[in-house]
Design an enzyme around this catalytic site. Structure first.
Site, short mmCIF file in Angstrom:
data_model
loop_
_atom_site.label_atom_id
_atom_site.label_comp_id
_atom_site.label_asym_id
_atom_site.label_seq_id
_atom_site.Cartn_x
_atom_site.Cartn_y
_atom_site.Cartn_z
N ARG A 71 99.01 56.36 23.50
CA ARG A 71 99.49 57.19 22.40
C ARG A 71 98.33 57.79 21.61
NH1 ARG A 71 104.70 56.33 18.39
NH2 ARG A 71 104.41 58.25 17.23
N ARG B 93 117.44 48.01 3.65
CA ARG B 93 116.76 47.48 4.84
C ARG B 93 116.99 48.33 6.08
NH1 ARG B 93 118.78 42.70 2.79
NH2 ARG B 93 117.21 41.55 1.60
N HIS C 105 91.99 65.25 16.20
CA HIS C 105 92.40 64.74 14.88
C HIS C 105 91.32 63.93 14.19
CE1 HIS C 105 96.26 66.20 16.16
NE2 HIS C 105 96.83 65.85 15.02
N HIS D 145 96.94 71.80 8.63
CA HIS D 145 96.68 70.70 9.56
C HIS D 145 96.29 71.21 10.96
CE1 HIS D 145 97.03 66.81 11.47
NE2 HIS D 145 97.89 67.32 12.33
N GLU E 8 99.13 72.10 17.90
CA GLU E 8 99.60 70.84 18.50
C GLU E 8 100.14 71.08 19.91
OE1 GLU E 8 98.98 68.06 16.98
OE2 GLU E 8 99.11 68.35 14.81
N GLU F 185 101.17 52.59 19.66
CA GLU F 185 99.78 53.03 19.75
C GLU F 185 98.79 51.92 20.10
OE1 GLU F 185 99.05 56.24 17.05
OE2 GLU F 185 96.89 55.99 17.17
N LYS G 250 105.09 64.73 24.49
CA LYS G 250 105.03 63.74 23.40
C LYS G 250 105.96 62.56 23.68
CE LYS G 250 104.74 62.40 18.81
NZ LYS G 250 104.32 62.66 17.46
N HIS H 220 90.83 65.57 10.84
CA HIS H 220 91.22 64.95 9.56
C HIS H 220 90.08 65.00 8.56
CE1 HIS H 220 94.74 62.48 11.35
NE2 HIS H 220 95.18 63.56 10.75
N LYS I 223 107.31 57.77 13.87
CA LYS I 223 106.39 57.46 12.76
C LYS I 223 106.93 58.12 11.49
CE LYS I 223 101.89 56.94 15.02
NZ LYS I 223 100.53 57.51 15.08
N ASN J 150 95.82 62.01 19.54
CA ASN J 150 94.89 62.26 18.43
C ASN J 150 93.74 63.18 18.81
OD1 ASN J 150 96.23 60.74 16.49
ND2 ASN J 150 95.33 58.85 17.26
P1 NAD Z 1 106.16 71.07 5.69
O1 NAD Z 1 107.27 70.16 5.99
O2 NAD Z 1 105.60 71.02 4.32
O3 NAD Z 1 106.61 72.56 6.01
C1 NAD Z 1 105.71 73.61 5.73
C2 NAD Z 1 106.36 74.69 4.88
O4 NAD Z 1 107.28 75.44 5.67
C3 NAD Z 1 107.16 74.16 3.71
O5 NAD Z 1 106.94 74.97 2.59
C4 NAD Z 1 108.61 74.33 4.18
O6 NAD Z 1 109.49 74.51 3.11
C5 NAD Z 1 108.52 75.55 5.02
N1 NAD Z 1 109.53 75.68 6.07
C6 NAD Z 1 110.05 74.70 6.84
N2 NAD Z 1 110.86 75.21 7.78
C7 NAD Z 1 110.86 76.55 7.61
C8 NAD Z 1 111.49 77.62 8.29
N3 NAD Z 1 112.25 77.42 9.37
N4 NAD Z 1 111.28 78.88 7.83
C9 NAD Z 1 110.46 79.10 6.77
N5 NAD Z 1 109.84 78.12 6.10
C10 NAD Z 1 110.03 76.85 6.52
O7 NAD Z 1 104.92 70.85 6.68
P2 NAD Z 1 104.83 70.66 8.27
O8 NAD Z 1 103.64 71.41 8.68
O9 NAD Z 1 106.12 70.90 8.94
O10 NAD Z 1 104.55 69.09 8.41
C11 NAD Z 1 103.37 68.51 7.92
C12 NAD Z 1 103.60 67.05 7.68
O11 NAD Z 1 103.95 66.43 8.92
C13 NAD Z 1 102.38 66.31 7.16
O12 NAD Z 1 102.78 65.56 6.03
C14 NAD Z 1 101.98 65.40 8.30
O13 NAD Z 1 101.42 64.19 7.84
C15 NAD Z 1 103.30 65.17 8.99
N6 NAD Z 1 103.16 64.78 10.40
C16 NAD Z 1 103.82 63.68 10.83
C17 NAD Z 1 103.75 63.28 12.15
C18 NAD Z 1 104.52 62.09 12.62
O14 NAD Z 1 104.35 61.65 13.77
N7 NAD Z 1 105.39 61.54 11.81
C19 NAD Z 1 102.99 64.02 13.07
C20 NAD Z 1 102.33 65.16 12.60
C21 NAD Z 1 102.42 65.53 11.27
ZN ZN Z 2 98.62 66.58 14.18
#
Ligand code: NAD
Ligand code: ZN
Length: 358
Positions: free
Chosen positions: A237, A117, A244, A260, A181, A233, A223, A248, A139, A241
């Protein structure tokens, strides 16, 4: 009010992992078991270094690494982490450390929200996207079947620790995707920051450490400010988007081949186009915004898309309210607004604008 607590945690910016233990100690980590959750790629690069730093200082330090990639941000991996935590005897006072990009942060946060929990977790974001966006705001979640972020929870981390020096090992495309972003944040809230980004274009692309530090801090402040005012949101907030809604849709239509941030850039161009057509932005402002993505290797047009399909996908997005799409438009550079009057024709015209085959 179901949710009346403001997110309250420190966001720390450093150029190494050296200060991590001191921060964790303040959260009582000496008395806790810690589990680093990371992906295979980040584990290879930084896993041992972080584990060594904490070795012998807390009750026990263990590490769980899953194969890198969005396709593993799902309930199967979550179950695996649960099993691992049970085997290692983790209880409610222990803590998880999410070391990695947005995938790792979202997944670990969701485990932290649900295991027993809820247990504490710390974000140690390592991609630009994770540092400026996903690690802040609480999130968390995973994908379910073909639906992105379908299952999740709001769960605040106890701390966000950023080691900005890890940005130097990021793949080029990954880095610029995260930069989309940054641009988005400047466009919605901060015209001065937007000017600063133009002035520092060269240093940003060179990943000059002091410039990246200022850039990440300024983006995080935007942010944080937006999210603190509106954690769940209900209002402002949604401005985050920008780009987006159509973004998306393109992401889905292209089967996630585009990153993305690349889709966010395209979606932002489309939103700016609609803003121009609705006489919020001038033509000059529209072209300026569009062309600002180019030096950062972000796309402003895309080939092989079917405008009708993109429209359909746009309308099936979560951001519908009473049958109307909640669009984020730009009143000017540095000021975004929520708009519910965008018509199908306006959306189609914007998609045509970013359609390469035109
Ligand atoms: P990711 O976590 O898959 O990282 C991208 C790649 O980079 C991976 O292969 C990882 O191993 C590699 N990597 C990470 N750090 C590294 C470094 N310092 N040097 C070399 N390689 C490195 O993807 P991302 O783009 O970081 O995140 C995308 C995700 O984030 C999506 O799932 C999306 O839905 C989520 N997201 C969440 C929020 C939120 O508010 N929670 C907001 C935006 C996006
Ligand atoms: Zn985004």
């Amino acid at each position: 009010v179901l949710y009346n607590k403001k997110p309250c945690y420190d966001i720390v910016f450093q150029q190494s992992f050296d200060g991590l233990w001191e921060e964790l100690q303040e959260l009582g980590a000496s008395e806790k078991k810690l589990c680093i959750v990371t992906d295979s790629r980040v584990d290879e690069l930084y896993g041992a270094q972080v584990a060594e730093l904490l070795e012998g200082k807390c009750c026990k330090i263990v590490k769980y690494a899953f194969p890198a990639g969005e396709e593993n941000k799902n309930l199967e991996t979550v179950k695996d982490v649960y099993r691992y935590l049970i085997e290692e005897g983790f209880d409610r006072k222990d803590m998880l450390l999410a070391l990695g990009g947005g995938v790792t942060g979202d997944l670990t946060g969701f485990v932290a929200a649900t295991y027993l929990r809820g247990i504490d977790f710390v974000q140690i974001p390592t991609t630009l996207l994770a540092q400026v966006d996903s690690s802040i705001g609480g999130k968390t979640g995973v994908d379910f079947d073909s639906y992105k972020n379908m299952v999740g929870a709001f769960k605040m981390p106890r701390l966000v620790y950023m080691n900005l020096s890890v940005l130097k090992t990021l793949e080029e495309r990954q880095f610029y995707s995260g930069f989309a972003e940054v641009m988005k944040s400047a466009l919605i809230k901060d015209a001065l920051f937007y000017e600063w980004l133009i002035e520092n274009m060269y240093e940003i692309c060179e990943r000059e450490p002091a410039t990246l530090e200022e850039m990440v801090i300024r983006t995080c402040s935007i942010k944080k400010m937006v999210v603190e005012k509106d954690p769940t949101e209900q209002g402002d907030r949604a401005l985050l988007n920008l780009g987006h809604t159509i973004g998306h849709a393109i992401e889905k239509a292209k089967n996630f081949e585009l990153y993305h941030g690349e889709c966010v850039a395209l979606g932002t161009v489309a939103a700016a186009y609609i803003s121009w057509k609705k006489e919020m932005l001038s033509m000059e402002e529209f072209y300026e915004i569009r062309d600002m993505f180019v030096p950062f290797y972000l796309p402003i047009s895309v080939d092989d898309i079917d405008p009708q399909e993109i429209l359909k996908l746009t309308k099936s997005d979560k951001k519908m309210e009473a049958g109307k799409i909640k669009f984020i438009l730009l009143k000017k550079i540095g000021k975004a607004v929520i708009d519910r009057t965008v018509t199908d024709d306006e959306i189609l015209a914007a998609i045509e604008e970013i359609n390469f085959s035109e």
